[in-house]
Design an enzyme around this catalytic site. Structure first.
Site, PDB file in Angstrom:
ATOM      1  N   ARG A  37       0.811  -1.232   0.000  1.00  0.00           N
ATOM      2  CA  ARG A  37       0.000   0.000   0.000  1.00  0.00           C
ATOM      3  C   ARG A  37       0.841   1.279   0.000  1.00  0.00           C
ATOM      4  O   ARG A  37       0.302   2.353  -0.244  1.00  0.00           O
ATOM      5  CB  ARG A  37      -1.005   0.028   1.160  1.00  0.00           C
ATOM      6  N   ASP A  38       2.132   1.195   0.282  1.00  0.00           N
ATOM      7  CA  ASP A  38       3.041   2.337   0.154  1.00  0.00           C
ATOM      8  C   ASP A  38       4.334   1.838  -0.488  1.00  0.00           C
ATOM      9  O   ASP A  38       5.428   2.044   0.029  1.00  0.00           O
ATOM     10  CB  ASP A  38       3.340   2.963   1.520  1.00  0.00           C
ATOM     11  N   PHE A  39       4.188   1.224  -1.633  1.00  0.00           N
ATOM     12  CA  PHE A  39       5.276   0.474  -2.259  1.00  0.00           C
ATOM     13  C   PHE A  39       6.117   1.403  -3.130  1.00  0.00           C
ATOM     14  O   PHE A  39       6.040   1.377  -4.366  1.00  0.00           O
ATOM     15  CB  PHE A  39       4.676  -0.663  -3.087  1.00  0.00           C
TER      16      PHE A  39
ATOM     17  N   HIS B 102      10.856   3.278   0.576  1.00  0.00           N
ATOM     18  CA  HIS B 102      10.613   2.285   1.623  1.00  0.00           C
ATOM     19  C   HIS B 102      11.455   1.025   1.446  1.00  0.00           C
ATOM     20  O   HIS B 102      11.203   0.015   2.100  1.00  0.00           O
ATOM     21  CB  HIS B 102       9.125   1.954   1.699  1.00  0.00           C
TER      22      HIS B 102
END
Length: 276
Positions: free
Chosen positions: A165-167, A171
């Site tokens: 979801r925050d790829f 990250h």
């Protein structure tokens, strides 16, 4: 109440380690809503402490009405760390977690992870790659190795019911002592972080696979990608020859979503062409 802590951490926190961690001062990295992330030192070792203090029923209902699963506490990140460890994907090392209270809108929780040392995010590593007019053989090997590892990570996650979801590149943390940074073709020690929104299922829906891959592509649009780089990722992620991937609606939608995100973030269209 649930509480799991490494013995060294528990021994350093006194009679009530839960309260000690929920009130411990540190260097604040992020604070939003009922969630706070800070760097702390316990028994001479650095950790990241993510504290949740409940999001409230209003936020829960807002997420549900938008067909999103609300993040209710640290348990989401803890389960994600354990799933990634089981899949062999390097991530954060969990030193402990706790949860107190039954009301999902109000309970307090935390996740404590060992701070990764001497790392560089892929966003930082790739900054300026789009401005290069010439790539050395070693630089090309590094870029291709990163593509392979990113495609492999994404495929493993999605094949096992995990979506991030925050790829984004930011990250992924790369240890600066990774052999691949000094030895062409060597291993790159990549760690996937920021797991508090991860979703775990038996099977990853197409919608969420698309969102992850579009987010990754968006974050890499200034990283000097070529059409062949995109094709290489498509083949590795799809697990079939390129011919089978070309023309799939999935990749057209990934491209459109990535360009949309780029325009929204930067106010302009990316210079690189849409790969498919």
């Amino acid at each position: 109440m649930r509480l799991e802590l490494e013995p060294v951490v528990r021994g350093a926190l006194g009679a009530d380690p839960f309260d000690a961690l929920m009130s411990m001062p540190g260097e604040v990295y992020r604070q939003t809503g009922g969630r706070q992330t800070l760097r702390v030192s316990i028994a001479g070792r650095d950790y990241f402490l993510k504290r949740h203090r409940g999001v409230g029923w209003r936020e829960i209902f807002k997420n549900l009405l938008q067909l999103r699963l609300p993040v209710l506490g640290a348990g989401t990140e803890v389960r994600a760390i354990r799933r990634l460890e089981a899949l062999g994907i390097p991530t954060l090392q969990l030193a402990g977690w706790g949860q107190r209270g039954r009301n999902p809108a109000r309970h307090a929780s935390f996740a404590l992870t060992v701070a990764l040392q001497d790392t560089l995010s892929l966003e930082e590593l790739c900054a300026g790659w789009g401005e290069r007019s010439h790539w050395t053989a070693e630089q090309l090997i590094l870029k291709r190795q990163l593509l392979r590892q990113l495609a492999s990570t994404a495929r493993t996650l999605h094949e096992h019911g995990v979506n991030h979801r925050d790829f984004y590149l930011c990250h992924f943390l790369l240890r600066q002592d990774s052999p691949g940074l000094t030895q062409p073709g060597g291993r790159l020690d990549l760690h996937l972080i920021d797991l508090h929104r991860v979703q775990l299922r038996r099977r990853t829906p197409r919608r969420w696979r698309l969102k992850d891959i579009a987010g990754l592509y968006f974050s890499a649009l200034d990283a000097g990608l070529t059409r062949h780089d995109c094709y290489r990722f498509m083949r590795l992620y799809g697990g079939t020859p390129l011919r089978a991937q070309l023309g799939r609606p999935f990749w057209r939608q990934v491209s459109r979503q990535a360009v949309f995100l780029y325009r929204k973030a930067h106010g302009r269209t990316p210079r690189l062409p849409v790969p498919v």
